[in-house]
Structures are given as structure tokens and as C-alpha cells.
Design a protein around this motif. Structure first.
Motif, PDB file in Angstrom:
ATOM      1  N   PHE A 186       0.859  -1.201   0.000  1.00 59.35           N
ATOM      2  CA  PHE A 186       0.000   0.000   0.000  1.00 59.35           C
ATOM      3  C   PHE A 186       0.888   1.242   0.000  1.00 59.35           C
ATOM      4  N   ALA A 187       1.948   1.197   0.814  1.00 62.29           N
ATOM      5  CA  ALA A 187       2.857   2.350   0.937  1.00 62.29           C
ATOM      6  C   ALA A 187       3.475   2.708  -0.412  1.00 62.29           C
ATOM      7  N   GLU A 188       3.847   1.688  -1.190  1.00 61.43           N
ATOM      8  CA  GLU A 188       4.454   1.953  -2.498  1.00 61.43           C
ATOM      9  C   GLU A 188       3.460   2.597  -3.454  1.00 61.43           C
ATOM     10  N   LYS A 189       2.226   2.119  -3.397  1.00 65.42           N
ATOM     11  CA  LYS A 189       1.205   2.599  -4.330  1.00 65.42           C
ATOM     12  C   LYS A 189       0.624   3.942  -3.900  1.00 65.42           C
ATOM     13  N   PHE A 190       0.464   4.126  -2.604  1.00 66.98           N
ATOM     14  CA  PHE A 190      -0.183   5.353  -2.101  1.00 66.98           C
ATOM     15  C   PHE A 190       0.689   6.003  -1.009  1.00 66.98           C
ATOM     16  N   PRO A 191       1.875   6.474  -1.387  1.00 66.13           N
ATOM     17  CA  PRO A 191       2.804   6.960  -0.354  1.00 66.13           C
ATOM     18  C   PRO A 191       2.240   8.102   0.501  1.00 66.13           C
ATOM     19  N   GLY A 192       1.371   8.915  -0.070  1.00 66.40           N
ATOM     20  CA  GLY A 192       0.816  10.034   0.687  1.00 66.40           C
ATOM     21  C   GLY A 192      -0.215   9.619   1.712  1.00 66.40           C
ATOM     22  N   ARG A 193      -0.626   8.365   1.639  1.00 67.61           N
ATOM     23  CA  ARG A 193      -1.656   7.891   2.572  1.00 67.61           C
ATOM     24  C   ARG A 193      -1.139   6.779   3.471  1.00 67.61           C
ATOM     25  N   PHE A 194       0.166   6.647   3.520  1.00 68.67           N
ATOM     26  CA  PHE A 194       0.774   5.643   4.401  1.00 68.67           C
ATOM     27  C   PHE A 194       1.646   6.358   5.428  1.00 68.67           C
ATOM     28  N   PHE A 195       1.487   5.993   6.684  1.00 67.64           N
ATOM     29  CA  PHE A 195       2.292   6.612   7.740  1.00 67.64           C
ATOM     30  C   PHE A 195       3.004   5.532   8.545  1.00 67.64           C
ATOM     31  N   ASP A 196       4.331   5.552   8.475  1.00 66.82           N
ATOM     32  CA  ASP A 196       5.072   4.677   9.377  1.00 66.82           C
ATOM     33  C   ASP A 196       5.193   5.428  10.693  1.00 66.82           C
ATOM     34  N   MET A 197       4.682   4.835  11.738  1.00 65.08           N
ATOM     35  CA  MET A 197       4.624   5.514  13.037  1.00 65.08           C
ATOM     36  C   MET A 197       5.770   5.102  13.955  1.00 65.08           C
ATOM     37  N   GLY A 198       6.725   4.334  13.397  1.00 62.19           N
ATOM     38  CA  GLY A 198       7.826   3.889  14.240  1.00 62.19           C
ATOM     39  C   GLY A 198       7.336   2.855  15.243  1.00 62.19           C
ATOM     40  N   ILE A 199       8.234   2.467  16.125  1.00 62.81           N
ATOM     41  CA  ILE A 199       7.900   1.389  17.071  1.00 62.81           C
ATOM     42  C   ILE A 199       7.183   2.024  18.254  1.00 62.81           C
ATOM     43  N   ALA A 200       5.940   2.412  18.037  1.00 60.33           N
ATOM     44  CA  ALA A 200       5.191   3.177  19.042  1.00 60.33           C
ATOM     45  C   ALA A 200       3.697   2.912  18.837  1.00 60.33           C
ATOM     46  N   GLU A 201       3.258   1.765  19.307  1.00 59.71           N
ATOM     47  CA  GLU A 201       1.887   1.319  19.028  1.00 59.71           C
ATOM     48  C   GLU A 201       0.825   2.198  19.685  1.00 59.71           C
ATOM     49  N   GLN A 202       1.132   2.698  20.892  1.00 63.46           N
ATOM     50  CA  GLN A 202       0.123   3.484  21.600  1.00 63.46           C
ATOM     51  C   GLN A 202      -0.157   4.782  20.846  1.00 63.46           C
ATOM     52  N   ASP A 203       0.923   5.436  20.427  1.00 65.19           N
ATOM     53  CA  ASP A 203       0.769   6.675  19.668  1.00 65.19           C
ATOM     54  C   ASP A 203       0.095   6.388  18.327  1.00 65.19           C
TER      55      ASP A 203
END
Lengths: 301, 323
Positions: free
Chosen positions: B42-59
Motif C-alpha cells: 500500500f505504501a508503495e502505491k499510495f505513499p501520501g496515505r501511508f504513515f510509518d509511526m515507528g515502534i510506538a503502538e500506543q501513539d
């Protein structure tokens, strides 16, 4: 002077002040500082009356944030009390949910709901829950009470605004003790990483939490350095100085490329001498006598 | 039906690509595991709509709630063990209490994650999620059903948890198999006893039923309960009334999961002998998936044994049914 325990106190009339301020253009509002001070005073009275009526609640942190929220809602934010979910509004996320008596009082003053509803605080069937439930009261924006979660939500809203190229800003009020929650710092990273300059965090730095002084319980200093190290724009301001708060919010609004935090020096229990700087008044309701005394003090200011 | 092997995570990833194409409000968040959860596609196809939030599940969970607040439809994805455990309070207070339209993809579900061992084997998330008001819980049985379930999750207003796995597992449905959220599917009719399963265990239940018919002459109904919440009371009560005994099977702790949810329905409506096949109050351990499924009592032979014993109890007069 004995006050009868079952005395019902009346919520002060906000209209003459709130109405006048809200109908004035922003430029004129700058010249209305005394009216803001009077409005904040009435908001303080209202929240104390609501808490006394409920028999429980959190006066300390509500009083310490009262001036901040008065400026935020009546000067800084784009609000629409007639339509709380208006798409062009700025968002306010209360992260320290226990200070909702303040939020409710500000909402009532702005006209989101009738001020008389404040007397239903924490009662069965009330829209004014002990901690905000936005499904009952939409103007609260979120349901909260478990600390440390608000800034993440604010970031999510801000990210959506950026995606849609919308100008709405997002404000999030946190307590100083709340900053001990790890999630806050995860969120602090996120705001900076995604360059959310439409986010403005506000810290009510009153130095006290339930168990005592923040620095004794679990120190958070130096807070400004911490935020700077996390790539935030930091503004330190006296949280009880209306004009300084106006300046701070203006400055945050015009800052580009980084999120801004307003670190507000405040006094817990501000405005009521016997509540000021007392951790005990974090989550305790005044009785009728104490309330009468508090109201007289506020009236004298 | 084709006898193909495919990981259920593939179905989730396929659905996200379809949804991304169809609906500009779909956004995806991941916590540094996008290569494993396959949200990287999904990230490759829609980069503007993908957010890597890092190793921070609560946030990540709170951010998703904010995105939902502003009208987006976020799919929060990471390993099920982390998303359901570390972010549980965020799911409870912010997402479920606030009833935000957040979809949660719990990847690498179950013991079959294998060599990573106990810390990464998600065995509690059905229990953790199903107790939350407003939450919907789906555990699809194969890759095709995972795709359908993920697509359908968008039609539901409010939080949804979808569990899927890493390992390739048999594809037991096809494009024409109906999928309706909240509606259990009877994959095999039978009159002596019913096996209700979800996820990977549906295939094991079907294998057990076939052998039981051949070897023991038992007529075993098999139900795929892909939606655990809201639960299909009607199908469960019907099975209890018509077959008089129920065995449940899930790749999850036996306590608190799908079997418990079914037992709650059964005791309320028409108590019949029941047995819950699942993990018996243990943490997992490292090993190959097939070794672990055997060690933890989740292969078809354990279902068979449970069926035979439960069927025996059914034949006893009610007073003598104690195990």
C-alpha cells in the motif's frame, strides 16, 4: 457565616462578556483584556459551583488552566458554538480529561449548551460525564480520561488536515504530571517527524500532581530543553497573563515547519487562596461553605 | 475448492490495495513492520496515505483515532500481540469508548508464527478485543476470506479488529463462497455434533469431520465463525438444538476466545455438552508451525478426540454428563 449544605448556587451569567467578545473582530479583542479577565473569573466560579454540586471533581487543574482556555476559545480558535462539528473549526483536544469542569464551563460560556446544564455535572443521565464523553457531548471532540492520549489524537487530526490542505489548527492541553506518560513522548516525536506546524500543544505547568510536587513524584524538568531536543518550537509563557497568552498563540500560529508547545507557568488552584498550590485540591470538591468563601474571593478580584 | 496455500496476510494486503484505489479516505499506519504485515505494498502505491509511526503502538492507535475523527478511514496494522496488548488502553478509551472508525489489522496471529516464540505469538487478542464495547472482531479462515472481510470492514461504522497470519495456510474458500459480516457459514452439514471454528482451525475442523464420518460414521456439522463479534447467535443456537453437542476450535487461548463467546450464547439459550479446543493456559514457544500446532493440541486429531468425547457425553442422560 454558616452556609446551608443544600444551598444551590447559581451559575454566573456569561453572556454580557462572552457575547461581546465573540461578536468583536479579532483585532478589537486585543483591547478587551479586562473583559477576558472577568470572563475567566466567571468561568472559575462556574466550574467550582459545578464541582460543589457534583460533590466530586477536579478543581485544582481546572482553575490553573482557566485563563489559557479562556484565551484559546474566545480569542485564538475558530469556533462555532451553534455547530460544534462545523468543518472549518479549529480543534481543541483536552488530554487531561479530569479538568473537564473547566472545559464544560468554557463551552457553556461560549454557548455550546445552556449554562444551567453545568449543575448536572457527574450526575446520572447527564451529558456532562465525570470525564468527557464526546458521544454524549460532541463539542468535547473526544472521550478521554486515561492520561497521555490527547496529543496522538491531535496529531492524527492535524495529519488529516495537511492531507486535505485545510487550514484548521489543532490544540491539545496536557497537564505537567501527564507528561510522565510515555505515549506523550511518542506523540511528541510524531508531531515533529511529520512537521505538524498546525499542532499547538499546551502544557499547564502548575508543578503539582496528586501525590505532590511533580519534581518529587517523577521529575519532568527541564521541559523546554526536552521539547527543543525533540525538534519543537517552544514558547514559555505566564499561563495567567491574558495578553501574553494572546501573543504566544499568535506566535505559534505563524510559526512554520515545526509544532509549537506553549509551556504555561501556572498556579494550581489559581484564584482561590486556600486551593492555590495545594496538591490536596487536585481532585476534591469544596463543600458549600468553602465554595461560598471561594466565590467571595473571586468576586473581590 | 482449490487446494492452494496462501497466507492470510496476502488477503489483507490485496484488500488494502483495492480499498486504496476505491476510496481516497483510506489511510494505513504501521509500526515498523510494513514488510512483514505487507502494508509496504500500500505504501508503495499510495505513499501520501501511508504513515510509518515507528515502534510506538500506543501513539499509532491515538493518531489513527485522530485521523478517523477528521474523516479518514485508518487501517492500523502491526503484529496482533503488540497492537492488542500494548495499545489496549488506547483501543479501549480512545477508539472504542469514542467509537472511532478505526480498523485494526492484527498480523501474525496465533501460535503458527513459529520460531519467534512466545513473545510474538498472539494468543489472547480475541479475548482482549471482544470484551470491548463497540468493537467488532473478525478472524477469517483463509486468504480469500481475509480479503473479503477486510473489504467489508469499511462498510462497518466503528472499530473493527481483523486477525490474520503469516504462514501459508490452505485456501478453503473460493471467490464464490459467500461472505457476510456477522453471518456464520456452514461449510459442512451434519446432525450428530457441530464443530465451530475460526481462522486456520476451520481447515483442521473440516479434516476432522471427514475422518470422523469415514472412521466413526459420525455426521459432523462444521461452521466457520469468521465474525466473533457480533456473534451469530442464530447459527449457534440452531447448531446446539439440531446437533445437541458443540466442539469449538481456535488458534488462541481456550479461555476467553471464540469458544468462550460461543459458550456464552449456548448457556443462555440451550445448554448442550461442549468442549473448547484451544491453547490451555500456556505461553507459546519456538518451533516450526506444524510442530507447535501439534504440541499445543490444535491439529485435527485433537478436534477428533474432543468430538468423540463430547458425542459420548451427549448420549448420556443429562445428569451423568459430567466429564
Amino acid at each position: 457565616m454558616a452556609v446551608k449544605e443544600d444551598k444551590v448556587f447559581e451559575i454566573p451569567d456569561f453572556k454580557p462578556f462572552s457575547g461581546e467578545i465573540l461578536s468583536a473582530p479579532k483585532g478589537i479583542r486585543r483591547k478587551m483584556i479586562p473583559r477576558y479577565e472577568e470572563l475567566a473569573r466567571r468561568i472559575r466560579k462556574a466550574l467550582l459551583i459545578a464541582i460543589q454540586g457534583a460533590g466530586s471533581g477536579h478543581p485544582g487543574g481546572s482553575l490553573s488552566s482557566a485563563d489559557i482556555l479562556t484565551v484559546l476559545f474566545f480569542y485564538e480558535m475558530k469556533i462555532n458554538p451553534a455547530n460544534a462539528c462545523s468543518p472549518d473549526r479549529d480543534y481543541f483536544i483536552l488530554s487531561k480529561g479530569h479538568t473537564c469542569p473547566l472545559l464544560y464551563s468554557v463551552h457553556a460560556a461560549a454557548g455550546y449548551f445552556p449554562p444551567g446544564d453545568l449543575l448536572t455535572l457527574r450526575k446520572f443521565g447527564s451529558l456532562l460525564q465525570g470525564h468527557p464523553d464526546w458521544k454524549k457531548l460532541e463539542c468535547c471532540e473526544i472521550s478521554c480520561g486515561s492520561l497521555g492520549q490527547g496529543l496522538s489524537i491531535a496529531n492524527g487530526i492535524a495529519m488529516a488536515m495537511k492531507m486535505d490542505e485545510k487550514p484548521n489548527r489543532v490544540y491539545c492541553l496536557m497537564g505537567d504530571g501527564e507528561l510522565q506518560e510515555g505515549q506523550v513522548w511518542e506523540a511528541v516525536m510524531t508531531s515533529a517527524h511529520y512537521k505538524l506546524d498546525n499542532v499547538c500543544a499546551i502544557v499547564d505547568y502548575n508543578n503539582l500532581q496528586i501525590d505532590g510536587f511533580v519534581e518529587d513524584v517523577m521529575g519532568i524538568a527541564p521541559l523546554d530543553d526536552k521539547f527543543r531536543a525533540f525538534s519543537w518550537n517552544v514558547i514559555k509563557v505566564n499561563g495567567h497573563d491574558i495578553e501574553a497568552l494572546m501573543d504566544a498563540f499568535e506566535s505559534a500560529r505563524s510559526f512554520r515547519g515545526k509544532p509549537t508547545v506553549l509551556i504555561c507557568s501556572t498556579v494550581k488552584g489559581k484564584g482561590v487562596s486556600f486551593m492555590e498550590n495545594k496538591a490536596d485540591w487536585h481532585g476534591k470538591a469544596p463543600d458549600a461553605e468553602q465554595l461560598a468563601l471561594a466565590l467571595r474571593e473571586l468576586d473581590a478580584q | 475448492m482449490e487446494n492452494k496455500m496462501k497466507a492470510t496476510r496476502e488477503g489483507y494486503a490485496e484488500a488494502l490495495l483495492i480499498l486504496g484505489e476505491e476510496n481516497p479516505d483510506i489511510v494505513v499506519l504501521d509500526a515498523d513492520l510494513s514488510k512483514s504485515t505487507l502494508t509496504n505494498r500500500f505504501a508503495e502505491k499510495f505513499p501520501g496515505r501511508f504513515f510509518d509511526m515507528g515502534i510506538a503502538e500506543q501513539d499509532m492507535m491515538g493518531t489513527a483515532a485522530g485521523l478517523a475523527k477528521a474523516g479518514k478511514i485508518p487501517f492500523v496494522t502491526t503484529y496482533g500481540v503488540f497492537v492488542s496488548g500494548r495499545a489496549w488502553d488506547q483501543i479501549r478509551t480512545t477508539v472504542c469508548y469514542g467509537c472511532f472508525n478505526v480498523k485494526i489489522g492484527g498480523a501474525h496471529g496465533g501460535i503458527s508464527v513459529g520460531p519467534d516464540g512466545a513473545t510474538h505469538q498472539s494468543l489472547e487478542e480475541i479475548a482482549l478485543m471482544r470484551v470491548l464495547p463497540n468493537m467488532n472482531v473478525i478472524v477469517p479462515c483463509d486468504a480469500i476470506e481475509t480479503r473479503k472481510a477486510t473489504l467489508a470492514a469499511v462498510e462497518i461504522q466503528g472499530p473493527v479488529y481483523i486477525r490474520f497470519g503469516r504462514e501459508k495456510t490452505p485456501v478453503i474458500t473460493d471467490e464464490d463462497t459467500p461472505y457476510e459480516f456477522g453471518k456464520a457459514l456452514t461449510f459442512r452439514d451434519g446432525s450428530d455434533i457441530t464443530v465451530i471454528a475460526c481462522g486456520y482451525e476451520v481447515g483442521e475442523a473440516l479434516a476432522a469431520a471427514e475422518e470422523l464420518e469415514k472412521e466413526n460414521g459420525l455426521s459432523v456439522r462444521v461452521i466457520n465463525l469468521h465474525t466473533i463479534k457480533p456473534i451469530d447467535e442464530e447459527a449457534i443456537v440452531k447448531a446446539a438444538k439440531e446437533t445437541g453437542a458443540i466442539v469449538t476450535a481456535e488458534e488462541h487461548q481456550a479461555a476467553g476466545g471464540m469458544g468462550s463467546a460461543i459458550a456464552e450464547v449456548v448457556v443462555r439459550n440451550c445448554p448442550v455438552p461442549m468442549r473448547l479446543v484451544g491453547i490451555e493456559d500456556r505461553f507459546g514457544e519456538s518451533g516450526q508451525p506444524e510442530e507447535l500446532l501439534e504440541e499445543f493440541g490444535l491439529t485435527s486429531r485433537f478436534i477428533k478426540k474432543a468430538v468423540l468425547e463430547t458425542f459420548e457425553r451427549k448420549k448420556q442422560p443429562a445428569a451423568n454428563r459430567a466429564v
